[in-house]
Motif scaffolding. Sequence first.
Motif, short mmCIF file in Angstrom:
data_model
loop_
_atom_site.label_atom_id
_atom_site.label_comp_id
_atom_site.label_asym_id
_atom_site.label_seq_id
_atom_site.Cartn_x
_atom_site.Cartn_y
_atom_site.Cartn_z
N GLU A 182 -0.27 9.69 1.41
CA GLU A 182 -0.19 8.82 0.25
C GLU A 182 1.16 9.08 -0.39
O GLU A 182 1.45 10.21 -0.80
CB GLU A 182 -1.31 9.11 -0.74
CG GLU A 182 -1.28 8.19 -1.93
CD GLU A 182 -2.46 8.37 -2.86
OE1 GLU A 182 -2.47 7.69 -3.90
OE2 GLU A 182 -3.35 9.17 -2.55
N ILE A 220 -0.54 14.68 2.09
CA ILE A 220 -1.35 14.38 3.27
C ILE A 220 -2.78 14.10 2.81
O ILE A 220 -3.38 14.91 2.09
CB ILE A 220 -1.32 15.55 4.27
CG1 ILE A 220 0.11 15.77 4.79
CG2 ILE A 220 -2.28 15.29 5.44
CD1 ILE A 220 0.27 16.99 5.67
N THR A 221 -3.31 12.95 3.25
CA THR A 221 -4.68 12.58 2.87
C THR A 221 -5.66 12.68 4.03
O THR A 221 -6.87 12.75 3.81
CB THR A 221 -4.73 11.15 2.31
OG1 THR A 221 -4.21 10.24 3.28
CG2 THR A 221 -3.92 11.04 1.03
N ARG A 222 -5.16 12.66 5.27
CA ARG A 222 -6.04 12.75 6.44
C ARG A 222 -5.30 13.37 7.60
O ARG A 222 -4.16 13.02 7.87
CB ARG A 222 -6.55 11.38 6.85
CG ARG A 222 -7.62 11.43 7.95
CD ARG A 222 -8.11 10.06 8.37
NE ARG A 222 -7.08 9.24 8.98
CZ ARG A 222 -6.69 9.36 10.25
NH1 ARG A 222 -7.20 10.27 11.03
NH2 ARG A 222 -5.75 8.56 10.73
N SER A 277 0.83 -1.20 0.00
CA SER A 277 0.00 0.00 0.00
C SER A 277 0.86 1.25 0.00
O SER A 277 1.92 1.29 0.62
CB SER A 277 -0.89 -0.01 1.24
OG SER A 277 -1.63 1.18 1.31
N ARG A 336 1.51 10.20 14.26
CA ARG A 336 0.67 8.99 14.10
C ARG A 336 -0.69 9.27 13.51
O ARG A 336 -1.25 8.44 12.80
CB ARG A 336 0.50 8.28 15.43
CG ARG A 336 1.65 7.42 15.82
CD ARG A 336 1.30 6.58 17.00
NE ARG A 336 0.87 7.44 18.11
CZ ARG A 336 1.20 7.26 19.36
NH1 ARG A 336 1.92 6.23 19.71
NH2 ARG A 336 0.80 8.08 20.30
N GLU A 378 -4.89 18.54 4.59
CA GLU A 378 -5.09 17.61 3.49
C GLU A 378 -4.69 18.26 2.18
O GLU A 378 -5.03 19.41 1.92
CB GLU A 378 -6.55 17.16 3.45
CG GLU A 378 -6.93 16.30 4.62
CD GLU A 378 -8.39 15.87 4.60
OE1 GLU A 378 -9.07 16.06 3.58
OE2 GLU A 378 -8.84 15.35 5.63
N VAL A 421 -0.44 4.13 1.06
CA VAL A 421 -1.03 5.01 2.05
C VAL A 421 -0.55 4.53 3.42
O VAL A 421 -0.78 3.39 3.80
CB VAL A 421 -2.57 4.99 1.97
CG1 VAL A 421 -3.17 5.85 3.08
CG2 VAL A 421 -3.05 5.46 0.61
N ILE A 422 0.15 5.41 4.14
CA ILE A 422 0.73 5.04 5.42
C ILE A 422 0.51 6.16 6.44
O ILE A 422 0.18 7.28 6.07
CB ILE A 422 2.25 4.76 5.30
CG1 ILE A 422 3.01 6.02 4.87
CG2 ILE A 422 2.52 3.60 4.37
CD1 ILE A 422 4.53 5.91 4.96
N SER A 423 0.75 5.85 7.69
CA SER A 423 0.79 6.87 8.73
C SER A 423 2.11 7.61 8.58
O SER A 423 3.14 7.01 8.26
CB SER A 423 0.71 6.21 10.11
OG SER A 423 1.03 7.15 11.11
N GLU A 474 5.22 6.21 10.15
CA GLU A 474 5.88 5.06 9.53
C GLU A 474 6.79 5.46 8.37
O GLU A 474 7.44 4.60 7.77
CB GLU A 474 4.82 4.09 9.01
CG GLU A 474 3.93 3.53 10.08
CD GLU A 474 2.74 2.79 9.51
OE1 GLU A 474 2.63 2.66 8.27
OE2 GLU A 474 1.90 2.33 10.31
N THR A 510 -2.15 10.81 7.93
CA THR A 510 -2.05 9.77 6.91
C THR A 510 -1.56 10.42 5.63
O THR A 510 -2.03 11.49 5.24
CB THR A 510 -3.43 9.12 6.66
OG1 THR A 510 -3.90 8.60 7.90
CG2 THR A 510 -3.33 8.00 5.66
#
Length: 90
Positions: free
Chosen positions: A83, A18-20, A2, A78, A44, A4-6, A9, A81
Amino acid sequence: MSNVISLSEARLGDRGVITRVGTIGNDEHSAELERRLLELGFVEGARIQLLHQGAIGRDPMALKVDDMRVALRRREARGLTIELFAEAAE
């Protein structure tokens, strides 16, 4: 794998968007942290890159957020989120 990560990480050199923007937990401290992150430009759609990380526990992390440079602890990252861009996700 994937892409998409935190943000916590992320590895050195990772770039993405940034997605979230959120936080872990529902207490007053979490809400305040989310507000502060938004004020710093963690919104975002913002482009982000991990520029540097500390030697002990990879903390703190130095990030480029759009045209700014910001230092952030991994525990604070943390709730964000991202991408990863295609070249970083390989």
